[in-house]
Motif scaffolding. Structure first.
Motif, mmCIF file in Angstrom:
data_model
loop_
_atom_site.group_PDB
_atom_site.id
_atom_site.type_symbol
_atom_site.label_atom_id
_atom_site.label_comp_id
_atom_site.label_asym_id
_atom_site.label_seq_id
_atom_site.Cartn_x
_atom_site.Cartn_y
_atom_site.Cartn_z
ATOM 1 N N PRO A 1 0.802 -1.238 0.000
ATOM 2 C CA PRO A 1 0.000 0.000 0.000
ATOM 3 C C PRO A 1 0.824 1.272 0.000
ATOM 4 C CG PRO A 1 -0.036 -1.046 2.161
ATOM 5 C CD PRO A 1 0.617 -2.030 1.228
ATOM 6 N N GLY A 2 2.005 1.253 0.646
ATOM 7 C CA GLY A 2 2.815 2.468 0.684
ATOM 8 C C GLY A 2 3.246 2.929 -0.694
ATOM 9 N N PRO A 3 3.917 2.077 -1.468
ATOM 10 C CA PRO A 3 4.308 2.475 -2.828
ATOM 11 C C PRO A 3 3.119 2.832 -3.714
ATOM 12 C CG PRO A 3 5.586 0.578 -2.130
ATOM 13 C CD PRO A 3 4.537 0.799 -1.073
ATOM 14 N N LEU A 4 1.981 2.161 -3.512
ATOM 15 C CA LEU A 4 0.792 2.480 -4.302
ATOM 16 C C LEU A 4 0.314 3.892 -3.989
ATOM 17 C CD1 LEU A 4 -1.425 1.706 -6.267
ATOM 18 C CD2 LEU A 4 -2.643 0.602 -4.367
ATOM 19 N N ALA A 5 0.254 4.227 -2.710
ATOM 20 C CA ALA A 5 -0.158 5.579 -2.317
ATOM 21 C C ALA A 5 0.809 6.621 -2.858
ATOM 22 C CB ALA A 5 -0.253 5.680 -0.788
ATOM 23 N N ILE A 6 2.110 6.316 -2.797
ATOM 24 C CA ILE A 6 3.118 7.245 -3.315
ATOM 25 C C ILE A 6 2.920 7.465 -4.811
ATOM 26 C CG2 ILE A 6 5.584 7.536 -3.776
ATOM 27 C CD1 ILE A 6 6.083 6.041 -1.099
ATOM 28 N N SER A 7 2.622 6.397 -5.546
ATOM 29 C CA SER A 7 2.394 6.524 -6.988
ATOM 30 C C SER A 7 1.210 7.436 -7.284
ATOM 31 C CB SER A 7 2.150 5.143 -7.611
ATOM 32 O OG SER A 7 3.306 4.349 -7.550
ATOM 33 N N VAL A 8 0.119 7.253 -6.545
ATOM 34 C CA VAL A 8 -1.068 8.083 -6.759
ATOM 35 C C VAL A 8 -0.754 9.548 -6.466
ATOM 36 C CG1 VAL A 8 -3.415 8.566 -5.962
ATOM 37 C CG2 VAL A 8 -2.670 6.194 -6.287
ATOM 38 N N ILE A 9 -0.029 9.782 -5.389
ATOM 39 C CA ILE A 9 0.287 11.160 -5.009
ATOM 40 C C ILE A 9 1.242 11.804 -6.011
ATOM 41 C CG2 ILE A 9 1.402 12.613 -3.261
ATOM 42 C CD1 ILE A 9 0.415 10.491 -1.183
ATOM 43 N N GLU A 10 2.319 11.100 -6.358
ATOM 44 C CA GLU A 10 3.327 11.695 -7.233
ATOM 45 C C GLU A 10 2.862 11.804 -8.684
ATOM 46 O OE1 GLU A 10 7.619 10.934 -5.167
ATOM 47 O OE2 GLU A 10 6.915 9.376 -6.555
ATOM 48 N N GLN A 11 2.191 10.780 -9.173
ATOM 49 C CA GLN A 11 1.798 10.770 -10.585
ATOM 50 C C GLN A 11 0.509 11.532 -10.852
ATOM 51 O OE1 GLN A 11 1.747 6.723 -12.155
ATOM 52 N NE2 GLN A 11 3.446 6.150 -10.826
ATOM 53 N N TRP A 12 -0.387 11.542 -9.875
ATOM 54 C CA TRP A 12 -1.709 12.128 -10.114
ATOM 55 C C TRP A 12 -1.949 13.414 -9.318
ATOM 56 C CZ3 TRP A 12 -5.850 13.115 -6.897
ATOM 57 C CH2 TRP A 12 -7.047 13.521 -7.552
ATOM 58 N N LEU A 13 -1.740 13.355 -7.998
ATOM 59 C CA LEU A 13 -2.145 14.487 -7.161
ATOM 60 C C LEU A 13 -1.213 15.689 -7.263
ATOM 61 C CD1 LEU A 13 -4.080 15.696 -5.112
ATOM 62 C CD2 LEU A 13 -2.794 14.531 -3.290
ATOM 63 N N LEU A 14 0.080 15.469 -7.135
ATOM 64 C CA LEU A 14 1.000 16.611 -7.134
ATOM 65 C C LEU A 14 0.919 17.457 -8.398
ATOM 66 C CD1 LEU A 14 4.276 15.310 -5.426
ATOM 67 C CD2 LEU A 14 2.284 16.406 -4.394
ATOM 68 N N PRO A 15 0.896 16.855 -9.582
ATOM 69 C CA PRO A 15 0.778 17.698 -10.784
ATOM 70 C C PRO A 15 -0.500 18.523 -10.807
ATOM 71 C CG PRO A 15 1.503 15.486 -11.369
ATOM 72 C CD PRO A 15 1.087 15.431 -9.935
ATOM 73 N N ARG A 16 -1.577 17.959 -10.298
ATOM 74 C CA ARG A 16 -2.849 18.698 -10.293
ATOM 75 C C ARG A 16 -2.875 19.778 -9.223
ATOM 76 N NH1 ARG A 16 -3.338 14.070 -12.631
ATOM 77 N NH2 ARG A 16 -4.822 13.799 -14.371
ATOM 78 N N ASN A 17 -2.233 19.510 -8.082
ATOM 79 C CA ASN A 17 -2.101 20.567 -7.081
ATOM 80 C C ASN A 17 -1.227 21.704 -7.603
ATOM 81 O OD1 ASN A 17 -3.718 19.551 -5.049
ATOM 82 N ND2 ASN A 17 -2.053 18.521 -3.980
ATOM 83 N N ASP A 18 -0.165 21.345 -8.330
ATOM 84 C CA ASP A 18 0.694 22.372 -8.918
ATOM 85 C C ASP A 18 -0.087 23.233 -9.911
ATOM 86 O OD1 ASP A 18 2.786 21.314 -7.483
ATOM 87 O OD2 ASP A 18 3.721 20.304 -9.189
ATOM 88 N N ALA A 19 -0.897 22.567 -10.751
ATOM 89 C CA ALA A 19 -1.676 23.292 -11.756
ATOM 90 C C ALA A 19 -2.695 24.218 -11.097
ATOM 91 C CB ALA A 19 -2.382 22.302 -12.678
ATOM 92 N N LEU A 20 -3.295 23.759 -10.011
ATOM 93 C CA LEU A 20 -4.273 24.577 -9.302
ATOM 94 C C LEU A 20 -3.610 25.803 -8.677
ATOM 95 C CD1 LEU A 20 -7.028 25.179 -8.048
ATOM 96 C CD2 LEU A 20 -6.497 23.518 -6.239
ATOM 97 N N ALA A 21 -2.498 25.585 -8.000
ATOM 98 C CA ALA A 21 -1.804 26.707 -7.365
ATOM 99 C C ALA A 21 -1.352 27.731 -8.398
ATOM 100 C CB ALA A 21 -0.615 26.188 -6.550
ATOM 101 N N GLU A 22 -0.866 27.250 -9.546
ATOM 102 C CA GLU A 22 -0.419 28.155 -10.611
ATOM 103 C C GLU A 22 -1.593 28.948 -11.184
ATOM 104 O OE1 GLU A 22 1.699 30.239 -13.451
ATOM 105 O OE2 GLU A 22 2.366 29.180 -11.638
#
Length: 348
Positions: free
Chosen positions: A25-46
């Motif tokens: 579960p740890g690596p799976l959660a990391i994948s979701v956060i790094e591949q999906w969430l962080l780019p979208r949070n970056d786009a929102l903040a920008e």
């Protein structure tokens, strides 16, 4: 939804071959956060930062009327970016009432209009101090209040409305920037996950992080159905409520759903990739069908729900989204060994 998730838990408890190869579960959660969430949070903040700067420039002369088209364009872009992550309740977004401060919805008691009026009254005397703004009603701090400034007929002093718009846009940039930075912090929840640890605020252990993110996915589909479509449809044609549609003032009702479902589809694909091939394929088909159904929604979703000739399109979108949610709950979650919890939309 509660009963559906209980069924999922029962399936998980029964075990089976699908769980034998369940991912960590740890690596799976990391994948979701790094591949999906962080780019979208970056786009929102920008997008929020660009919108803030646009408001500051437009209000340099105390009246944004001449820059209305540009401000609306910046609003649409930032609102699109929010729609992509609004279902996430895991992590920094959960702190300090951030979701309601960014997007207060549904507004059942016209709280946004009341909060906006109070802010405009304070702004007549000059700039609204940050501490005064933060202490004001959450209903007036985010996108719905900004939408009214941009898409309702102007009422009040231009300078006061400018000051409020600048304050709201600045608040959105601050909040979304904080969420982005806290996820990326060296001592933030992602750093804890990478170290194989839990986070004292957000999740007890890496397994809970994966479970919460998967629950956000299932809950995000439910959010689109329960908050954006069913209230508009009503129980039948006679009880349809066109003005219950989110973003009807800015003609965003369908646009928001399309942005949301596209993002949910991308998130689902990362979880499904960890499941057996046949389950991943089924998940992909379910979400592709949901996207296709939502793509057919007319811009005026609310009016379509009240139109006997067009209502069926809205109902079909609801049905397709429910199938996609069921696929996550009944197939993907058991296959990857990640239990679903209860989300903010669940009842008792």
């Amino acid at each position: 939804m509660r009963k559906t998730l209980m069924i999922a838990c029962a399936v998980l408890a029964s075990g089976g071959a699908a769980r034998a190869a369940a991912p960590e579960p740890g690596p799976l959660a990391i994948s979701v956060i790094e591949q999906w969430l962080l780019p979208r949070n970056d786009a929102l903040a920008e997008a929020a930062a660009v919108q803030r700067d646009a408001w500051r420039a437009a209000c340099a002369d105390g009246d944004y009327a001449g820059d209305l088209a540009a401000l609306r364009e910046r609003y649409q872009a930032a609102a699109d970016a929010w729609a992509a992550v609004e279902h996430v309740t895991t992590g920094p977004v959960s702190l300090s009432l951030r979701p309601d401060r960014i997007f207060f919805f549904p507004d059942k008691r016209n709280a946004v209009a009341k909060a906006l009026a109070e802010l405009e009254a304070k702004a007549k005397a000059g700039e609204v101090p940050d501490d005064t703004f933060r202490a004001s009603s959450v209903a007036g701090q985010g996108f719905p209040a900004l939408e009214r400034l941009l898409y309702e007929p102007p009422d009040g002093e231009p300078a006061a409305r400018c000051r409020v718009g600048v304050a709201i846009a600045g608040n959105l940039a601050t909040l979304t920037g904080q969420i982005r930075d806290e996820w990326r912090s060296d001592v933030g929840p992602l750093a804890k996950l990478k170290a194989g640890q839990g986070d004292p605020v957000h999740f007890a252990d890496p397994g809970q992080a994966a479970a919460r993110l998967l629950t956000d996915l299932a809950g995000g589909i439910q959010r689109d159905v329960d908050m954006k479509l069913l209230p508009v449809l009503g129980a039948n044609l006679d009880t349809a409520r066109p003005k219950a549609a989110e973003g009807w003032r800015s003609n965003r009702s369908a646009r928001t759903l399309k942005a949301s479902v596209a993002s949910l589809t991308a998130m689902a694909a990362i979880f499904a990739k960890a499941a057996p091939a046949e389950i991943a394929a089924s998940d992909g088909k379910a979400f592709a069908a949901a996207q296709a159904a939502v793509a057919k929604l007319p811009d005026d979703v609310g009016e379509a729900a009240a139109d006997p000739k067009r209502r069926k399109v809205v109902e079909q979108a609801v049905a397709a989204l429910k199938v996609a949610q069921a696929n996550i709950v009944k197939d993907v979650a058991p296959a990857i060994g990640v239990p679903l919890g209860f989300n903010a939309l669940d009842g008792d």
